[in-house]
Enzyme design. Structure first.
Site, PDB file in Angstrom:
ATOM      1  CB  ILE A 119      44.264  47.947  27.233  1.00  0.00           C
ATOM      2  CG1 ILE A 119      43.134  48.995  27.164  1.00  0.00           C
ATOM      3  CG2 ILE A 119      45.493  48.482  27.927  1.00  0.00           C
ATOM      4  CD1 ILE A 119      43.428  50.192  26.311  1.00  0.00           C
ATOM      5  CB  VAL A 120      47.930  44.666  23.923  1.00  0.00           C
ATOM      6  CG1 VAL A 120      48.751  43.388  23.827  1.00  0.00           C
ATOM      7  CG2 VAL A 120      46.756  44.607  22.953  1.00  0.00           C
ATOM      8  CB  THR A 123      52.244  39.531  31.160  1.00  0.00           C
ATOM      9  OG1 THR A 123      50.903  39.976  30.907  1.00  0.00           O
ATOM     10  CG2 THR A 123      52.772  40.231  32.398  1.00  0.00           C
ATOM     11  N   GLY A 204      46.984  45.394  34.655  1.00  0.00           N
ATOM     12  CA  GLY A 204      46.889  45.451  36.106  1.00  0.00           C
ATOM     13  C   GLY A 204      45.561  45.996  36.577  1.00  0.00           C
ATOM     14  N   GLY A 222      40.109  40.682  36.082  1.00  0.00           N
ATOM     15  CA  GLY A 222      40.620  40.834  37.435  1.00  0.00           C
ATOM     16  C   GLY A 222      41.890  40.022  37.638  1.00  0.00           C
ATOM     17  CB  CYS A 255      46.227  36.625  35.341  1.00  0.00           C
ATOM     18  SG  CYS A 255      44.994  36.490  34.037  1.00  0.00           S
ATOM     19  CD  GLU A 345      48.103  37.713  39.562  1.00  0.00           C
ATOM     20  OE1 GLU A 345      47.716  37.196  38.505  1.00  0.00           O
ATOM     21  OE2 GLU A 345      47.870  38.899  39.880  1.00  0.00           O
ATOM     22  CG  LEU A 424      40.895  33.809  31.044  1.00  0.00           C
ATOM     23  CD1 LEU A 424      41.672  32.834  31.929  1.00  0.00           C
ATOM     24  CD2 LEU A 424      40.236  33.070  29.892  1.00  0.00           C
TER      25      LEU A 424
END
Length: 594
Positions: A119-120, A123, A204, A222, A255, A345, A424
């Site tokens: 899943i790309v 952002t 998300g 996350g 992120c 965030e 990450l």
């Protein structure tokens, strides 16, 4: 209660495409798995070489399609994926024997995980696509990409370039696949498809939760809410420069970019001067309120219309006036949480700012910030005190604590020695399966061939020849002369024969010794005829025991042999095994124990 929405024609097309591409990737799996290390490396070399010259064009296409970020920074991210990540994974062994542990006599053999559902996000679309294709093929895993709908063109272009290069270098047809009609329903179908072996989810929290609930192994990311702590011993000019660099890189879209500054009180005035010199604007209370209203939704998420936008655009939308050269907006806050909207965030060049008395209070404030949306992700500390740095490493709920560098660049391995990666993990803190920077190693299963190093202790059964034990024997007492009396011996023989289906004749008053006792077949010999099929509900005390674990191969064997598999409440059944078992009505349920 609201009724579920019926799928649209576009949803059905997307679902059908997801199924078709998953099957196509599955078919490519066996020939891809048979490639040698040299063949795999040649394909990876060709893909990296093919996409690198397109890095700038892809950056521009991503910016035009999504409206997010900065072209120059997207170019740097694309080159990071096609060059630095490529150079990192190039020497990895991912085929055959990858390690021999001589002192333990263990051989480790790499096995590809299987079809990857990738899943790309919108952002970081092109850089993430380059990275995921490279690590999947390096691990000999076919890949199916589900692009974010708002970035489908640029992601598709990456896949086309790399797929063409891979085929020319010898990759099997169907190794690289991508969806062209993308809906949420189609993406969910791809993640749940029987052919899918593992999910690489970047997006998300809703998407990541969907990935983890798809019934497949998944690497999800996350959210980040990275604090940057400036400790009293820090090199202030460099610390501020690093924070601004990290926060403005691609307008804060990664992120792991800084979201808050936590500053020791003795440094506050100098830190503020340095921020202003680097293009920051400290907002008034009214400006903070205005920006919070337009930037943060009622669900406490960043407004998608302002994600990745420059500070000047955000100020304009909020109706506040700032200098035209402003690069970062800074909000001085007294706390963290729902009452302080800008403590979330933000994914754009807006920072919250906190003042603390010392590193201990700074430690607690950083933990507060991480708990409000960044658990397990990333933080930075700017300090020249190694003892304080170590304390932050020991105490903070973040798995990447970067020192004297931007969080954005340090976390992905661009300015640190961490494994270079665009995905990450946030570990247990963030509800993820790993805290690592994801690489081809995470798409491999490792088989281990293990030789005996310690002989097993062999126990001697009655009547069996003696076998030497692996351990020294304890001294045995000397045997006493004599033997078993006739009466006990006769009883033991009778018991043994009865256990085998024979009984001794009734006593007739004769005085036959145990050595001459006659035996005859038992009145009820053991029935060896085939038994009728069991009922669907098997009593708990039946001889047939419920299985502890059932895999797809167990079900296939049961189908071939025409037998059922008894399962109970605690039986572990793999998703593929359950689908196949229910399709063939293989399972029977054990009753509750009485």
């Amino acid at each position: 209660m609201a009724q579920p929405t019926a799928p649209t024609d576009r949803d059905l097309t997307s679902i059908s495409e997801a199924r078709s591409l998953a099957r196509r990737a599955k078919q490519a799996g066996p020939p891809l798995a048979e490639l040698s290390q040299e063949q795999v490396d040649a394909i990876v070399d060709a893909m990296a070489a093919a996409v690198t010259p397109h890095a700038e064009a892809l950056a521009r296409l991503a910016h035009e399609e999504t409206g997010y970020g900065v072209v120059a920074d997207k170019l740097q991210k694309n080159l990071f994926a096609s060059q630095k990540i490529y150079n990192f994974i190039r020497p990895m062994k991912t085929v055959g024997v990858i390690r021999r542990i001589e002192d333990r006599k263990v051989i480790e053999i790499a096995e590809p995980f299987g079809v990857v559902a990738a899943i790309v996000p919108s952002t970081n679309p092109t850089s993430t696509a380059i990275y995921k294709i490279l690590i999947s093929i390096k691990a000999r895993c076919p890949i199916v990409i589900s692009p974010h709908p708002s970035a489908a063109r640029c992601i598709t272009r990456v896949a086309e370039i790399m797929s063409e290069a891979a085929r020319a270098a010898g990759a099997p047809e169907g190794s690289i696949n991508w969806m062209t009609t993308v809906t949420l329903e189609g993406t969910q179908e791809l993640m749940k498809a029987r052919e899918t072996a593992v999910i690489l989810a970047t997006g998300g929290m809703g998407l990541v939760r969907a990935a983890y609930s798809a019934g497949k192994p998944a690497y999800g990311v996350g959210p980040g809410n990275a604090p940057a702590y400036i400790e009293s011993s820090a090199d202030v000019p460099k610390a501020v420069r690093d924070i601004v660099t990290g926060k403005t890189f691609d307008n804060g879209l990664l992120c792991s970019s800084e979201n808050s500054v936590v500053c020791d009180a003795p440094l506050v005035e100098e830190v503020k001067r340095q921020f202003v010199a680097n293009g920051a604007h400290f907002m008034s209370a009214a400006e903070i309120d205005a920006v919070g209203r337009v930037l943060v939704t009622p669900q406490r998420l960043p407004n998608p219309k302002l994600v990745g936008r420059p500070a000047t655009d955000i100020a304009q939308q909020a109706g506040i006036s700032i200098p035209p050269a402003t690069r970062v907006l800074i909000a001085e806050l007294a706390g963290v949480g729902r009452d302080y909207p800008l403590s979330i965030e933000k994914l754009c060049p807006v920072l919250s700012f906190y003042v603390v008395s010392d590193w201990r209070e700074g430690c607690e404030r950083c933990k507060e910030i991480l708990r409000y949306g960044g658990m397990g992700h990333t933080m930075s500390i700017h300090s020249r005190n190694d003892d304080v740095i170590l304390q932050f490493g020991l105490k903070k709920p973040a798995y990447r604590i970067v020192v004297n560098t931007p969080t954005t660049h340090g976390s992905i391995g661009l300015t640190t020695g961490l494994d270079p990666s665009m995905t990450l993990g946030c570990g247990g803190y963030g509800g993820n399966i790993t805290s690592d920077n994801i690489s081809p190693r995470h798409l491999l299963n490792i088989k281990r061939v293990a030789y005996e190093t310690t002989p097993a202790i062999v126990r001697r059964d009655a009547g069996a020849p003696a076998v030497e034990s692996a351990l020294p024997r304890a001294p045995q007492p000397p045997r006493q002369p004599g033997g078993i009396a006739a009466g006990p011996l006769a009883r033991r023989i009778d018991e043994f024969l009865a256990s085998r289906g024979y009984t001794a004749p009734a006593a007739t008053g004769s005085r036959e010794t145990p050595a001459t006792v006659r035996v005859q077949p038992a009145l009820a010999p053991i029935d060896t005829s085939p038994r009728p099929p069991k009922e669907p509900l098997v009593p708990a005390d039946t001889v047939q025991k419920a299985a502890d674990f059932v895999c797809e191969d167990d079900v296939r064997q049961a189908v071939r042999q025409g037998r059922k598999i008894v399962i109970a409440e605690k039986t572990i059944i793999t998703p593929a095994a359950r689908d196949l078992g229910e399709e063939n009505r293989i399972f029977v349920q054990a009753s509750w124990p009485r």
